[in-house]
Design a protein around this motif. Structure first.
Motif, mmCIF file in Angstrom:
data_model
loop_
_atom_site.group_PDB
_atom_site.id
_atom_site.type_symbol
_atom_site.label_atom_id
_atom_site.label_comp_id
_atom_site.label_asym_id
_atom_site.label_seq_id
_atom_site.Cartn_x
_atom_site.Cartn_y
_atom_site.Cartn_z
ATOM 1 N N ALA A 44 -4.600 12.725 10.925
ATOM 2 C CA ALA A 44 -3.034 12.245 11.524
ATOM 3 C C ALA A 44 -2.527 11.442 10.423
ATOM 4 C CB ALA A 44 -3.207 12.301 12.742
ATOM 5 N N GLY A 45 -3.024 9.939 10.812
ATOM 6 C CA GLY A 45 -2.969 9.315 9.644
ATOM 7 C C GLY A 45 -2.459 9.416 7.977
ATOM 8 N N GLU A 46 -3.811 10.527 7.775
ATOM 9 C CA GLU A 46 -3.945 9.726 6.993
ATOM 10 C C GLU A 46 -2.569 10.824 5.960
ATOM 11 O OE1 GLU A 46 -8.794 9.018 6.296
ATOM 12 O OE2 GLU A 46 -8.194 10.645 6.540
ATOM 13 N N ARG A 47 -2.918 12.268 6.690
ATOM 14 C CA ARG A 47 -2.030 13.129 6.051
ATOM 15 C C ARG A 47 -0.227 13.017 6.035
ATOM 16 N NH1 ARG A 47 -4.530 17.457 3.857
ATOM 17 N NH2 ARG A 47 -2.353 18.076 3.988
ATOM 18 N N ARG A 48 0.381 12.065 7.125
ATOM 19 C CA ARG A 48 1.417 11.529 6.949
ATOM 20 C C ARG A 48 1.872 11.009 6.107
ATOM 21 N NH1 ARG A 48 3.013 7.788 11.665
ATOM 22 N NH2 ARG A 48 5.567 7.873 11.498
ATOM 23 N N ALA A 49 0.859 9.320 5.408
ATOM 24 C CA ALA A 49 0.765 9.166 3.952
ATOM 25 C C ALA A 49 0.492 9.980 3.300
ATOM 26 C CB ALA A 49 -0.483 8.121 4.476
ATOM 27 N N LEU A 50 0.139 10.848 2.744
ATOM 28 C CA LEU A 50 -0.237 12.083 2.108
ATOM 29 C C LEU A 50 0.715 12.946 1.796
ATOM 30 C CD1 LEU A 50 -2.135 12.339 -0.040
ATOM 31 C CD2 LEU A 50 -2.473 14.657 1.498
ATOM 32 N N ASN A 51 1.716 12.977 2.841
ATOM 33 C CA ASN A 51 2.902 13.300 2.808
ATOM 34 C C ASN A 51 4.172 13.392 1.718
ATOM 35 O OD1 ASN A 51 1.966 16.511 3.825
ATOM 36 N ND2 ASN A 51 2.513 15.852 6.018
ATOM 37 N N PRO A 144 -3.745 3.491 -8.473
ATOM 38 C CA PRO A 144 -3.556 3.382 -7.314
ATOM 39 C C PRO A 144 -2.929 3.475 -6.338
ATOM 40 C CG PRO A 144 -2.965 1.673 -8.687
ATOM 41 C CD PRO A 144 -2.699 2.753 -9.816
ATOM 42 N N LEU A 145 -3.055 3.906 -5.008
ATOM 43 C CA LEU A 145 -2.393 3.844 -4.379
ATOM 44 C C LEU A 145 -1.973 2.718 -3.230
ATOM 45 C CD1 LEU A 145 -3.892 7.325 -4.624
ATOM 46 C CD2 LEU A 145 -1.975 7.761 -3.237
ATOM 47 N N GLN A 328 3.254 8.234 -12.208
ATOM 48 C CA GLN A 328 4.488 7.745 -11.776
ATOM 49 C C GLN A 328 4.094 7.711 -10.077
ATOM 50 O OE1 GLN A 328 6.591 9.802 -15.255
ATOM 51 N NE2 GLN A 328 6.082 8.704 -16.273
ATOM 52 N N ILE A 329 4.554 9.252 -9.782
ATOM 53 C CA ILE A 329 5.275 8.807 -8.135
ATOM 54 C C ILE A 329 4.459 7.863 -7.485
ATOM 55 C CG2 ILE A 329 5.127 9.891 -6.521
ATOM 56 C CD1 ILE A 329 5.493 12.670 -8.473
ATOM 57 N N VAL A 330 3.170 8.015 -7.491
ATOM 58 C CA VAL A 330 2.359 6.640 -6.727
ATOM 59 C C VAL A 330 2.140 6.020 -6.968
ATOM 60 C CG1 VAL A 330 0.787 9.376 -6.301
ATOM 61 C CG2 VAL A 330 0.373 6.859 -7.936
ATOM 62 N N THR A 331 3.162 5.401 -8.353
ATOM 63 C CA THR A 331 3.094 3.614 -8.751
ATOM 64 C C THR A 331 3.981 3.296 -8.144
ATOM 65 O OG1 THR A 331 2.659 4.456 -11.247
ATOM 66 C CG2 THR A 331 0.305 4.040 -9.735
ATOM 67 N N SER A 332 5.008 3.957 -8.183
ATOM 68 C CA SER A 332 6.421 3.989 -8.206
ATOM 69 C C SER A 332 6.610 3.210 -6.479
ATOM 70 C CB SER A 332 7.508 5.026 -7.275
ATOM 71 O OG SER A 332 7.777 5.679 -6.489
ATOM 72 N N PRO A 333 7.742 1.684 -6.483
ATOM 73 C CA PRO A 333 8.059 0.739 -5.670
ATOM 74 C C PRO A 333 8.156 1.738 -4.237
ATOM 75 C CG PRO A 333 8.895 -0.284 -7.004
ATOM 76 C CD PRO A 333 8.754 0.995 -7.454
ATOM 77 N N ALA A 334 9.037 2.921 -4.162
ATOM 78 C CA ALA A 334 9.285 3.200 -3.470
ATOM 79 C C ALA A 334 7.823 4.275 -2.376
ATOM 80 C CB ALA A 334 10.555 4.033 -3.825
ATOM 81 N N VAL A 335 8.041 4.915 -3.279
ATOM 82 C CA VAL A 335 6.306 5.384 -3.131
ATOM 83 C C VAL A 335 5.006 4.632 -2.477
ATOM 84 C CG1 VAL A 335 4.488 7.233 -3.276
ATOM 85 C CG2 VAL A 335 7.055 7.738 -3.888
ATOM 86 N N GLU A 338 6.607 3.268 1.418
ATOM 87 C CA GLU A 338 6.132 4.541 2.726
ATOM 88 C C GLU A 338 4.431 5.351 2.225
ATOM 89 O OE1 GLU A 338 9.323 7.040 4.658
ATOM 90 O OE2 GLU A 338 8.563 4.556 3.606
ATOM 91 N N TYR A 339 4.066 5.341 1.404
ATOM 92 C CA TYR A 339 2.764 5.119 1.359
ATOM 93 C C TYR A 339 2.101 4.649 2.419
ATOM 94 C CZ TYR A 339 -2.079 6.452 0.156
ATOM 95 O OH TYR A 339 -3.401 6.931 0.729
ATOM 96 N N ASN A 340 2.012 2.965 1.720
ATOM 97 C CA ASN A 340 1.561 2.450 2.661
ATOM 98 C C ASN A 340 1.484 2.313 4.165
ATOM 99 O OD1 ASN A 340 -0.888 1.445 0.618
ATOM 100 N ND2 ASN A 340 0.822 1.637 -0.570
#
Length: 427
Positions: A44-51, A144-145, A328-335, A338-340
């Motif tokens: 559940a937590g992983e899917r939430r981050a992945l979304n 990296p994520l 570019q998306i996964v390394t952007s500060p905003a993502v 939120e992801y982490n």
């Protein structure tokens, strides 16, 4: 092996068996801009981050075609990925954690992300350890994520408050807390018998025993003398003693089920990577309210780490533009922020994220101390190759369940494994 892994592998191979037909259907009906992504983020937590990533990708009109493979620590996913590549159906993107993506890069299969890294100033902005991990022979081969801390002890706040307990910082503290929990009819330590989860305890004990320098001799250097050292015997004895703090028999269960047993009060403590925090949060539990987190006893100054990364298969370079957009998306500060937050990990940037909770801030401070305080996870492929990892993990699990064998016998077997592997490396 026990029954759990074969079942997971059957599920994984079933997913793979359906892929060619899915791929043909996708080619006929999906939008041109799409990426097939293989990974093992299924909780559940992983899917939430992945979304977070999936939604950002969709804003760029790029479809994320999901290929989730069940199995903790990516055990099933690694085998499925090899099968897909050999069959000529490599995904455009795959989760690849640790040193293993260097092996794929050496085969010339991975897209080099040098331009994205230069544009994003990755070398200066990222932690040096992360930056070094991404590089293979002068080229950046993964995006990296986040950074996970694996030396984490979680505890049930309500139980600890009711019994007047404080979270253990030493192993003597742990023994006292465990006895108090036993006296109250509560299992002290939630645990699964899965090989990678037993090995997670083992690598934590190795770090606690003598710090990152000795840890690296064991798992990065595969030094037979380190395995023959008296410290290894002490690690094995403590691992066996920890078994007394667990519910018997120790069954093979997914880590999410083990985490639930602690959250529900069946057990008082749980040793696991900080992705467990993301799972607790997804269940509506808050840090320092329903659950607490501290470093594993004896490891407070250290960071046992694993880095989540995405690698891109180059193929005919038809997907290069969309793959670079994903990087570019996964390394952007905003993502990253939120992801982490949802994943339980910390961003890869050197600058502290102001939105981190207490557990994440502790993790960031420990990792920021630099390589002398960092230990690369054996279990999660940060320390060594797949063959070495599998050999050590299998021996540790065998020892844990073989109550007839002595710690000295297990130590001799580990020394023999280290010698054989060292010879294989030409050392």
């Amino acid at each position: 092996m026990r029954a759990t892994l074969p079942l997971l592998m059957l599920a994984a191979l079933a997913v793979y068996a359906a892929l060619p037909a899915q791929a043909r259907a996708a080619a006929a009906s999906a939008a041109p801009a799409s990426l097939q992504v293989l990974h093992w983020w299924t909780s559940a937590g992983e899917r939430r981050a992945l979304n977070v990533v999936v939604n950002q990708l969709a804003r760029q009109n790029i479809q994320w075609r999901d290929v989730p493979i069940p199995g903790g620590a990516g055990m099933g996913a690694g085998k499925v990925l090899k099968s897909m590549v050999l069959a000529g159906h490599a995904p455009e993107v795959t989760q690849l954690n640790g040193v293993i993506f260097g092996e794929w890069a050496d085969l010339g299969l991975l897209l080099e992300l040098d331009n994205v890294a230069v544009q994003g100033n990755w070398e200066k902005q990222m932690f040096p350890t992360v930056w070094a991990l991404l590089n293979n022979r002068g080229h950046v081969v993964a995006a990296p994520l986040g950074i996970h801390r694996i030396n984490m002890l979680f505890y049930n706040v309500a139980i600890f408050n009711r019994l007047g307990l404080t979270p253990p910082r030493t192993w003597d503290d742990f023994e006292r807390v465990a006895q108090a929990l036993r006296d109250a009819g509560i299992t002290p330590l939630a645990q699964s018998g899965e090989a990678w989860q037993i090995a997670t305890l083992f690598e934590n004990l190795a770090l606690a025993e003598s710090g990152p320098a000795y840890y690296r001799r064991l798992f990065v250097g595969m030094d037979p003398a380190a395995y023959a050292d008296g410290r290894m015997l002490h690690i094995l004895k403590r691992l066996r003693r920890l078994g007394q703090a667990m519910d018997q028999p120790v069954r093979e269960r997914p880590w999410t089920e083990v985490a639930r047993s602690m959250a529900d009060g069946e057990a008082g403590m749980f040793i696991m990577g900080d992705w467990a925090k993301g799972e607790f949060n997804a269940w509506g539990l808050a840090v320092d309210q329903q659950f607490g987190c501290v470093p594993v006893p004896g490891t407070g100054d250290y960071h046992l780490y694993s880095t989540d990364t995405l690698a891109m298969f180059a193929g005919d370079y038809a997907h290069q533009a969309t793959q670079e957009t994903l990087a570019q998306i996964v390394t952007s500060p905003a993502v990253q922020s939120e992801y982490n937050k949802f994943k339980g990990s910390i961003p890869v940037w050197r600058t502290a994220d102001p939105h981190m909770d207490r557990c994440a801030r502790d993790s960031w401070r420990a990792f920021s101390k630099g390589p002398a305080y960092q230990a690369p996870s054996l279990v999660h492929r940060m320390a060594t190759d797949e063959t070495t990892k599998d050999a050590i993990i299998a021996e540790v699990q065998r020892f844990f369940f073989d109550r007839q064998g002595s710690e000295e016998q297990a130590q001799r077997r580990l020394v023999s494994i280290a010698r054989a592997l060292s010879r294989g490396r030409g050392q």
